[in-house]
Write a protein that holds these residues in place. Structure first.
Motif, short mmCIF file in Angstrom:
data_model
loop_
_atom_site.label_atom_id
_atom_site.label_comp_id
_atom_site.label_asym_id
_atom_site.label_seq_id
_atom_site.Cartn_x
_atom_site.Cartn_y
_atom_site.Cartn_z
N ALA A 97 0.82 -1.22 0.00
CA ALA A 97 0.00 0.00 0.00
C ALA A 97 0.85 1.27 0.00
N GLY A 98 2.18 1.13 0.12
CA GLY A 98 3.05 2.29 -0.01
C GLY A 98 3.85 2.69 1.20
N ALA A 99 3.77 1.96 2.30
CA ALA A 99 4.58 2.31 3.46
C ALA A 99 6.05 2.02 3.19
N GLN A 100 6.91 2.89 3.68
CA GLN A 100 8.35 2.64 3.65
C GLN A 100 8.68 1.89 4.94
N VAL A 101 9.16 0.65 4.81
CA VAL A 101 9.42 -0.16 6.00
C VAL A 101 10.92 -0.46 6.09
N GLN A 102 11.45 -0.25 7.30
CA GLN A 102 12.88 -0.45 7.52
C GLN A 102 13.10 -1.22 8.81
N ILE A 103 14.27 -1.82 8.90
CA ILE A 103 14.65 -2.53 10.12
C ILE A 103 15.82 -1.79 10.75
N CYS A 104 15.79 -1.72 12.07
CA CYS A 104 16.83 -0.95 12.75
C CYS A 104 18.17 -1.71 12.71
N PRO A 105 19.26 -0.97 12.68
CA PRO A 105 20.57 -1.61 12.59
C PRO A 105 20.93 -2.41 13.84
N LEU A 106 20.40 -2.05 15.00
CA LEU A 106 20.70 -2.80 16.22
C LEU A 106 20.15 -4.23 16.14
N TYR A 107 18.98 -4.38 15.56
CA TYR A 107 18.40 -5.71 15.40
C TYR A 107 19.32 -6.58 14.55
N LEU A 108 19.73 -6.04 13.40
CA LEU A 108 20.59 -6.82 12.49
C LEU A 108 21.94 -7.14 13.12
N ALA A 109 22.52 -6.18 13.82
CA ALA A 109 23.84 -6.38 14.41
C ALA A 109 23.84 -7.32 15.61
N ASN A 110 22.68 -7.49 16.24
CA ASN A 110 22.63 -8.27 17.49
C ASN A 110 21.75 -9.52 17.42
N LEU A 114 21.11 -13.64 11.23
CA LEU A 114 20.25 -12.84 10.35
C LEU A 114 21.05 -11.69 9.76
N SER A 115 20.73 -11.36 8.52
CA SER A 115 21.39 -10.24 7.86
C SER A 115 20.40 -9.57 6.92
N ALA A 116 20.80 -8.43 6.39
CA ALA A 116 19.96 -7.68 5.47
C ALA A 116 19.61 -8.50 4.23
N ALA A 117 20.48 -9.44 3.88
CA ALA A 117 20.22 -10.26 2.70
C ALA A 117 18.98 -11.14 2.86
N GLY A 118 18.59 -11.42 4.10
CA GLY A 118 17.45 -12.29 4.34
C GLY A 118 16.13 -11.58 4.56
N LEU A 119 16.09 -10.27 4.44
CA LEU A 119 14.85 -9.52 4.67
C LEU A 119 13.78 -9.84 3.64
N ILE A 120 12.51 -9.80 4.06
CA ILE A 120 11.44 -9.99 3.09
C ILE A 120 11.42 -8.80 2.14
N GLU A 121 10.81 -9.00 0.98
CA GLU A 121 10.75 -7.95 -0.03
C GLU A 121 10.02 -6.73 0.53
N GLY A 122 10.62 -5.56 0.32
CA GLY A 122 10.02 -4.31 0.74
C GLY A 122 10.54 -3.78 2.06
#
Length: 145
Positions: A97-110, A114-122
């Protein structure tokens, strides 16, 4: 006559002081922070985000903590009624529907494995500086879940 002229001048000054008529002002933006592990709270974040998007409100969502789990295909949340969807399925809907969705860097680093390569599309990684710049907007409203 002088009083009438003064009133007209004050009214005009009020119109021009805002810089633009109300109809031309920028629509407020929304920052939605999702950190809860509770699927019903996550789902409510998605429902209210979808409502805002339906009203043409620009939305940016940041997932962190337990909310970051939603950003990976391994998420196994429950199907919730009345929508019959999991919070992640609802998240995919707000992305579409158009939301910009992001994940915080602390989650990925800790979060091991898991890494950014495994994020769902969008969903994309963000930085504190990027979110901070967005937060500085006088037209930004916040929802925290």
């Amino acid at each position: 006559m002088l009083r009438r002229s003064l009133l007209i001048a004050l009214a005009l000054a009020g119109l021009f002081a805002s810089g633009a008529p109300a109809s031309a002002q920028t629509k407020p933006r929304l920052l939605v922070l999702v950190t809860s592990s509770n699927p019903m709270v996550q789902a409510m974040a998605m429902l209210l985000t979808r409502e805002a998007l339906g009203r043409q409100t620009p939305v940016r969502m940041v997932l962190c903590g337990a909310g970051g789990d939603l950003a990976f295909p391994t998420y196994a949340g429950p199907t919730l009624q009345p929508a019959g969807l999991t919070p992640q399925q609802m998240l995919r809907g707000v992305i579409q529907a158009g939301a910009q969705v992001q994940i915080c860097p602390l989650y990925l680093a800790n979060t091991p494995g898991l890494s950014a390569a495994g994020l769902i599309e969008g969903v994309a990684p963000t930085t504190p500086a990027d979110v901070g710049t967005y937060m500085d907007g006088a037209d930004v409203r916040y929802l925290n879940f």
